[in-house]
Design a protein around this motif. Structure first.
Motif, PDB file in Angstrom:
ATOM      1  N   UNK A  22       0.800  -1.225   0.000  1.00 25.58           N
ATOM      2  CA  UNK A  22       0.000   0.000   0.000  1.00 25.58           C
ATOM      3  C   UNK A  22       0.838   1.283   0.000  1.00 25.58           C
ATOM      4  N   UNK A  23       1.944   1.284   0.706  1.00 27.90           N
ATOM      5  CA  UNK A  23       2.746   2.500   0.822  1.00 27.90           C
ATOM      6  C   UNK A  23       3.640   2.657  -0.405  1.00 27.90           C
ATOM      7  N   UNK A  24       3.649   3.839  -1.000  1.00 25.06           N
ATOM      8  CA  UNK A  24       4.527   4.048  -2.160  1.00 25.06           C
ATOM      9  C   UNK A  24       6.000   4.039  -1.744  1.00 25.06           C
ATOM     10  N   UNK A  25       6.831   3.627  -2.671  1.00 27.49           N
ATOM     11  CA  UNK A  25       8.273   3.634  -2.436  1.00 27.49           C
ATOM     12  C   UNK A  25       8.829   5.034  -2.690  1.00 27.49           C
ATOM     13  N   UNK A  26       9.876   5.412  -1.979  1.00 24.82           N
ATOM     14  CA  UNK A  26      10.478   6.729  -2.203  1.00 24.82           C
ATOM     15  C   UNK A  26      11.275   6.758  -3.501  1.00 24.82           C
ATOM     16  N   UNK A  27      11.382   7.951  -4.075  1.00 22.23           N
ATOM     17  CA  UNK A  27      12.251   8.144  -5.232  1.00 22.23           C
ATOM     18  C   UNK A  27      13.498   8.901  -4.768  1.00 22.23           C
ATOM     19  N   UNK A  28      14.397   9.190  -5.713  1.00 20.19           N
ATOM     20  CA  UNK A  28      15.644   9.869  -5.352  1.00 20.19           C
ATOM     21  C   UNK A  28      15.397  11.240  -4.722  1.00 20.19           C
ATOM     22  N   UNK A  40      22.256  13.422   7.041  1.00 17.56           N
ATOM     23  CA  UNK A  40      22.999  12.185   6.813  1.00 17.56           C
ATOM     24  C   UNK A  40      23.010  11.886   5.315  1.00 17.56           C
ATOM     25  N   UNK A  41      24.112  11.487   4.767  1.00 13.82           N
ATOM     26  CA  UNK A  41      24.162  11.004   3.389  1.00 13.82           C
ATOM     27  C   UNK A  41      24.035   9.490   3.444  1.00 13.82           C
ATOM     28  N   UNK A  42      22.987   8.979   2.800  1.00  8.99           N
ATOM     29  CA  UNK A  42      22.718   7.539   2.863  1.00  8.99           C
ATOM     30  C   UNK A  42      23.651   6.776   1.926  1.00  8.99           C
ATOM     31  N   UNK A  43      24.137   5.606   2.365  1.00  8.66           N
ATOM     32  CA  UNK A  43      24.926   4.760   1.473  1.00  8.66           C
ATOM     33  C   UNK A  43      24.070   4.289   0.285  1.00  8.66           C
ATOM     34  N   UNK A  44      24.722   4.010  -0.836  1.00 13.60           N
ATOM     35  CA  UNK A  44      23.999   3.595  -2.043  1.00 13.60           C
ATOM     36  C   UNK A  44      23.165   2.335  -1.831  1.00 13.60           C
ATOM     37  N   UNK A  45      23.692   1.361  -1.066  1.00  8.64           N
ATOM     38  CA  UNK A  45      22.914   0.137  -0.866  1.00  8.64           C
ATOM     39  C   UNK A  45      21.653   0.406  -0.044  1.00  8.64           C
ATOM     40  N   UNK A  46      21.716   1.349   0.893  1.00 12.58           N
ATOM     41  CA  UNK A  46      20.528   1.711   1.666  1.00 12.58           C
ATOM     42  C   UNK A  46      19.506   2.408   0.773  1.00 12.58           C
ATOM     43  N   UNK A  47      19.978   3.278  -0.121  1.00  5.42           N
ATOM     44  CA  UNK A  47      19.065   3.929  -1.071  1.00  5.42           C
ATOM     45  C   UNK A  47      18.360   2.882  -1.936  1.00  5.42           C
ATOM     46  N   UNK A  48      19.100   1.878  -2.374  1.00  4.87           N
ATOM     47  CA  UNK A  48      18.493   0.812  -3.179  1.00  4.87           C
ATOM     48  C   UNK A  48      17.428   0.072  -2.377  1.00  4.87           C
ATOM     49  N   UNK A  49      17.727  -0.257  -1.135  1.00  5.07           N
ATOM     50  CA  UNK A  49      16.752  -0.930  -0.278  1.00  5.07           C
ATOM     51  C   UNK A  49      15.505  -0.058  -0.094  1.00  5.07           C
ATOM     52  N   UNK A  52      13.271  -0.011  -3.257  1.00  2.01           N
ATOM     53  CA  UNK A  52      12.752  -1.277  -3.788  1.00  2.01           C
ATOM     54  C   UNK A  52      11.880  -2.057  -2.807  1.00  2.01           C
ATOM     55  N   UNK A  53      12.254  -2.108  -1.525  1.00  2.00           N
ATOM     56  CA  UNK A  53      11.506  -2.967  -0.595  1.00  2.00           C
ATOM     57  C   UNK A  53      11.244  -2.336   0.776  1.00  2.00           C
ATOM     58  N   UNK A  54      11.458  -1.040   0.918  1.00  9.16           N
ATOM     59  CA  UNK A  54      11.233  -0.441   2.241  1.00  9.16           C
ATOM     60  C   UNK A  54       9.759  -0.469   2.632  1.00  9.16           C
ATOM     61  N   UNK A  55       8.881  -0.701   1.676  1.00  8.50           N
ATOM     62  CA  UNK A  55       7.454  -0.791   1.976  1.00  8.50           C
ATOM     63  C   UNK A  55       6.976  -2.238   2.123  1.00  8.50           C
ATOM     64  N   UNK A  56       7.900  -3.174   2.103  1.00  7.90           N
ATOM     65  CA  UNK A  56       7.541  -4.591   2.238  1.00  7.90           C
ATOM     66  C   UNK A  56       7.281  -4.933   3.699  1.00  7.90           C
ATOM     67  N   UNK A  57       6.369  -5.860   3.907  1.00 15.78           N
ATOM     68  CA  UNK A  57       6.108  -6.342   5.261  1.00 15.78           C
ATOM     69  C   UNK A  57       6.480  -7.811   5.307  1.00 15.78           C
ATOM     70  N   UNK A  58       7.541  -8.092   6.041  1.00 17.53           N
ATOM     71  CA  UNK A  58       8.041  -9.459   6.177  1.00 17.53           C
ATOM     72  C   UNK A  58       8.240  -9.713   7.663  1.00 17.53           C
TER      73      UNK A  58
END
Length: 183
Positions: A22-28, A40-49, A52-58
């Protein structure tokens, strides 16, 4: 064995359908707003996460999320960072996930460190990908499996009262504990 973040993302997408979230994913642009707001400057791998999946519920824990309105609500990254700082998370650690008052944080060296509400702990994961695989994915899935078994056992107990009733199922940092009442 090397854990690749894209492999973990693919596995998460198999478990939690991206089209059903339901929650939209963030863009750049939104990520840049949060970087500026948090300082804070986020690392590239955190930006990718995040993208792509920060709105996933696991399972029972999930990474902090970002929202377009920068609303300060539970589960939001800004709230998580603020709350983490209040309990002593170091300024150069980026809290990415909260677990019952404890925090998983990206450290300056790119590792993920666990901050216990009593202070720093020695628990760490070499990369965000390793943390996402071992903690967010595997521990969460294990916990969800235990909860399902707990429900099934208690359901079976209603049919057969001689089966011991489970009082509590707890997953403590990857270790399962099932508490049974004494007879």
């Amino acid at each position: 064995m090397t854990v690749l973040l894209q492999d973990v993302i693919d596995e998460i997408d198999l478990i939690d359908d991206p089209n059903a979230r339901k929650q939209p994913l963030p863009d750049d642009a939104l990520i840049a707003k949060y970087e500026q707001a948090i300082g804070f400057t986020f690392p590239d791998d955190y930006k990718l996460l995040l993208k792509t999946v920060s709105n996933a519920f696991v399972g029972y824990i999930s990474p902090f999320t970002l929202n377009e309105q920068l609303l300060e609500e539970y589960g939001d990254l800004r709230v998580g960072v603020d709350e983490g700082r209040k309990v002593g998370v170091p300024q150069d650690w980026l809290p990415i996930c909260e677990d019952n008052g404890d925090y998983y944080c990206i450290a300056p060296d790119g590792s993920v460190r666990f901050w216990d509400h009593n202070g720093s702990s020695s628990e760490s994961w070499s990369t965000l990908a390793v943390w996402a695989k071992e903690v967010w994915l595997e521990v969460n899935l294990h916990h969800a499996h235990l909860k399902k078994r707990y429900k099934n056992l208690n359901s079976a107990r209603r049919k057969n009262p001689s089966i011991a009733r489970i009082k509590c199922v707890t997953v403590f940092r990857g270790r399962s504990v099932i508490n049974l009442p004494s007879r």
